[in-house]
Design an enzyme around this catalytic site. Structure first.
Site, PDB file in Angstrom:
ATOM      1  N   LYS A 181       0.868  -1.187   0.000  1.00  0.00           N
ATOM      2  CA  LYS A 181       0.000   0.000   0.000  1.00  0.00           C
ATOM      3  C   LYS A 181       0.899   1.230   0.000  1.00  0.00           C
ATOM      4  O   LYS A 181       1.452   1.627   1.018  1.00  0.00           O
ATOM      5  CB  LYS A 181      -0.869  -0.011   1.280  1.00  0.00           C
ATOM      6  CG  LYS A 181      -2.235   0.628   1.147  1.00  0.00           C
ATOM      7  CD  LYS A 181      -2.249   2.094   0.775  1.00  0.00           C
ATOM      8  CE  LYS A 181      -2.015   3.016   1.950  1.00  0.00           C
ATOM      9  NZ  LYS A 181      -1.797   4.418   1.513  1.00  0.00           N
ATOM     10  N   GLY A 234       6.812   5.172   8.164  1.00  0.00           N
ATOM     11  CA  GLY A 234       5.984   6.368   8.185  1.00  0.00           C
ATOM     12  C   GLY A 234       6.087   7.057   9.536  1.00  0.00           C
ATOM     13  O   GLY A 234       7.101   6.956  10.224  1.00  0.00           O
ATOM     14  N   SER A 235       5.007   7.721   9.909  1.00  0.00           N
ATOM     15  CA  SER A 235       5.060   8.582  11.086  1.00  0.00           C
ATOM     16  C   SER A 235       4.697   7.821  12.365  1.00  0.00           C
ATOM     17  O   SER A 235       4.046   6.772  12.326  1.00  0.00           O
ATOM     18  CB  SER A 235       4.101   9.755  10.898  1.00  0.00           C
ATOM     19  OG  SER A 235       2.781   9.262  10.839  1.00  0.00           O
ATOM     20  N   THR A 238       0.775   7.265  13.032  1.00  0.00           N
ATOM     21  CA  THR A 238       0.206   6.170  12.227  1.00  0.00           C
ATOM     22  C   THR A 238       0.693   4.827  12.766  1.00  0.00           C
ATOM     23  O   THR A 238      -0.081   3.856  12.835  1.00  0.00           O
ATOM     24  CB  THR A 238       0.599   6.327  10.743  1.00  0.00           C
ATOM     25  OG1 THR A 238       0.231   7.629  10.311  1.00  0.00           O
ATOM     26  CG2 THR A 238      -0.091   5.305   9.870  1.00  0.00           C
ATOM     27  N   ALA A 239       1.963   4.768  13.152  1.00  0.00           N
ATOM     28  CA  ALA A 239       2.517   3.505  13.686  1.00  0.00           C
ATOM     29  C   ALA A 239       1.722   3.056  14.915  1.00  0.00           C
ATOM     30  O   ALA A 239       1.461   1.858  15.088  1.00  0.00           O
ATOM     31  CB  ALA A 239       3.984   3.698  14.046  1.00  0.00           C
ATOM     32  N   GLU A 256       9.490   1.451  10.907  1.00  0.00           N
ATOM     33  CA  GLU A 256      10.589   2.394  10.614  1.00  0.00           C
ATOM     34  C   GLU A 256       9.979   3.790  10.644  1.00  0.00           C
ATOM     35  O   GLU A 256       9.230   4.158   9.742  1.00  0.00           O
ATOM     36  CB  GLU A 256      11.179   2.125   9.223  1.00  0.00           C
ATOM     37  CG  GLU A 256      11.719   0.722   9.002  1.00  0.00           C
ATOM     38  CD  GLU A 256      13.068   0.490   9.679  1.00  0.00           C
ATOM     39  OE1 GLU A 256      13.587   1.406  10.336  1.00  0.00           O
ATOM     40  OE2 GLU A 256      13.581  -0.629   9.554  1.00  0.00           O
ATOM     41  N   CYS A 289      14.034  10.829   6.584  1.00  0.00           N
ATOM     42  CA  CYS A 289      13.893  10.419   7.986  1.00  0.00           C
ATOM     43  C   CYS A 289      15.213  10.487   8.736  1.00  0.00           C
ATOM     44  O   CYS A 289      15.262  10.815   9.910  1.00  0.00           O
ATOM     45  CB  CYS A 289      13.325   9.010   8.063  1.00  0.00           C
ATOM     46  SG  CYS A 289      14.325   7.800   7.178  1.00  0.00           S
ATOM     47  N   GLU A 384       9.866  16.225  15.020  1.00  0.00           N
ATOM     48  CA  GLU A 384      10.305  16.102  13.625  1.00  0.00           C
ATOM     49  C   GLU A 384       9.526  17.077  12.742  1.00  0.00           C
ATOM     50  O   GLU A 384       8.294  17.073  12.742  1.00  0.00           O
ATOM     51  CB  GLU A 384      10.045  14.672  13.143  1.00  0.00           C
ATOM     52  CG  GLU A 384      10.545  14.415  11.741  1.00  0.00           C
ATOM     53  CD  GLU A 384      10.165  13.031  11.233  1.00  0.00           C
ATOM     54  OE1 GLU A 384       8.990  12.648  11.369  1.00  0.00           O
ATOM     55  OE2 GLU A 384      11.044  12.335  10.699  1.00  0.00           O
TER      56      GLU A 384
END
Ligand code: NAD
Length: 487
Positions: A181, A234-235, A238-239, A256, A289, A384
């Site tokens: 995705k 991702g962020s 969301t994780a 990650e 990142c 970040e």
């Protein structure tokens, strides 16, 4: 060409999902917009729980045959995918640049060749994957890497194909099947990867691609009971949602995530090298990142470092990323630009000084920014930004340098510039980070572990670490012939 095909610089791209070896449309679409000029590139199929379920079902159906495919044959197909990527480097590069705004020259010369290398590396690694058997009281222990099952791989927009293949290649090598995705802000190269994999002879259903908004299709993928691994880049927010969703089935996760990495410059460093690589932190408009966004410079050289940094940064050219002479392209989305500017304006209101930049440019560009007079516990040092914004703090000794470097909730990477090997050893031993560079930046071998500590991630990938994640590692213990259990 179907009504679902769009063209970017002459390259035809199917905007539908790729499920079970077929193109599948959705009733709804979402617009894919280029960050270069804000134009709509095309309308992409907008997946729902229905397409998510179909893709997982296809991956499940294809799994037994792919898992049973001999390693040499799996490796051969992965090399054929790499060949396909290499043949289409120019096409992939221009499509990716149009879609996410990163420099065409780095897509051409660095990123896309690395995409091909991802497939070759994991194909070859698969063939060399063996542990020596060992003995326990005369019994043989044999360790094997059994394919785990269907994997859901979810990726961000800042390096779309590169990060996707960093997951797809080891998963396929391991004998797993995949539902990829890609991010909704950069969906195009994943569709081209599906074409390349099919042309390379990858059986139907082994790689599936679903498009759509994470908020709409994500949960159906990550909570699915037939999914055996989830790998996400991702962020952090969301994780956390994915981890909650995966908890229902205790699906193993690789995460990650973001970073706020320090770049330490000691007074004994080669200052020109340190300045050159510090300015490189603006690469990809700061949407990296691993970027060392917190410059920590020893007091004694801070003024000189800043002077040279400003001079070097002033030579950077910002503009259309398709132009080879350009160093910094646009940021991905108006929303991201607003977020970046919000961070900067709040920092300035709190007393930070913009030595350079500090404001938007025309269109979707943000001026490369360096902020000084920032407090360690301030938002701009702790959070970040994911844009071309660096902070500079000073330190007086090693102890303070390490304290500032480790003083956030992240632990993705760190970079140290020093001319003293003993200091390098002392300092790197104390830094909390998945990757530490000494007098260099961004160099990484695919055999090495990659990942983050603290909020920067869970797990490590690369070389054997990838296979450990994408496989059910098994130990088979066999008794010597004629053995009887006498208690
Ligand atoms: P994001 O978390 O917003 O989105 C990443 C992906 O998750 C997208 O494909 C999105 O559609 C999907 N998603 C969103 N909601 C979801 C949900 N509820 N369930 C499942 N999937 C969902 O991140 P982003 O803005 O695309 O990427 C930027 C972030 O990625 C930064 O924090 C950056 O540091 C991080 N990143 C980390 C690495 C690394 O290797 N550590 C590499 C690149 C980027």
């Amino acid at each position: 060409m179907s009504e679902h095909t769009i063209t970017v610089a002459g390259v035809a791209i199917d905007t539908r999902h790729w499920i079970g070896g077929e193109r599948v449309a959705s009733t709804q679409t979402f617009p894919d917009v280029s960050p270069i000029d804000g134009s709509t590139i095309g309308d992409i199929c907008r997946g729902t729980a229905m397409e998510a379920a179909a893709a997982v079902a296809a991956a499940k159906a294809a799994f037994p045959a792919w898992a049973a495919t001999p390693r040499a044959e799996r490796a051969r197909i992965l090399h054929a995918i790499a060949d396909g990527v290499e043949k289409r480097i120019e096409e992939l590069a221009i499509v990716e640049t149009t879609d996410n705004g990163a420099l065409l020259r780095s897509h051409r010369r660095g990123v896309m060749p690395r995409v091909a290398h991802n497939f070759r590396f994991f194909a070859d690694w698969l063939l060399s994957l063996e542990h020596e058997d060992f003995e326990t009281r005369g019994h043989t222990n044999h360790v094997s890497w059994d394919p785990a099952g269907p994997c859901v791989l979810i990726t961000p927009w800042n390096a779309p194909l590169m990060l996707a293949t960093w997951k797809v290649a080891p998963a396929l090598a391991a004998g797993d099947t995949v539902v990829l995705k890609p991010a909704e802000w950069s969906p195009l190269t994943a569709s081209l990867l599906a074409d390349i994999a099919a042309e390379a002879g990858l059986p139907a259903g082994v790689l599936n691609v679903v498009q759509g908004y994470g908020s709409e299709i994500g949960d159906a993928l990550t909570s699915h009971p037939d999914v055996r691994r989830i790998s996400f880049t991702g962020s952090v927010p969301t994780a956390k949602r994915i981890a909650e969703s995966a908890a229902a089935n205790l699906t193993p996760l690789s995460l990650e995530l973001g970073g706020k990495s320090p770049l330490l410059v000691f007074a004994d460093a080669d200052l020109d090298l340190a300045v050159d690589l510090a300015v490189e932190q603006y690469d990809n408009a700061g949407q990296v990142c691993l970027a060392g966004t917190r410059l920590l410079v020893e007091e004694a050289v801070a003024e000189e470092f800043t002077r040279r940094f400003v001079q070097k940064a002033s030579t950077l050219k910002q503009g259309d990323p398709r132009d080879e002479a350009i160093d910094i392209g646009p940021n991905i989305h108006p929303r991201q630009l607003e977020k970046i500017d919000g961070f900067v304006q709040r920092a300035v209101a709190a007393g930070a000084r913009a030595v350079i930049g500090g404001q938007r440019g025309d269109g979707q560009y943000y001026a490369p920014t360096l902020l000084t007079d920032v407090a360690q516990d301030s938002e701009i040092v702790q959070e970040e930004v994911f844009g071309p914004v660096l902070t500079l703090q000073t330190f007086t000794d090693e102890e303070e340098a390490v304290r500032l470097a480790n003083g956030t909730r992240f632990g993705l990477a760190a970079t140290v510039f020093t001319g003293d090997p003993d200091r390098a050893e002392r300092v790197t031993a104390r830094l909390v980070a998945g990757t530490v560079w000494v007098n260099c930046f961004f160099v990484r071998d695919l055999q090495a572990p990659f990942g983050g500590s603290r909020l920067s991630g869970v797990g490590r990938e690369g070389g054997t670490w990838s296979f450990d994640f994408y496989c059910d590692v098994k130990n088979t213990v066999t008794a010597p012939s004629g053995w009887r259990n006498h208690g």
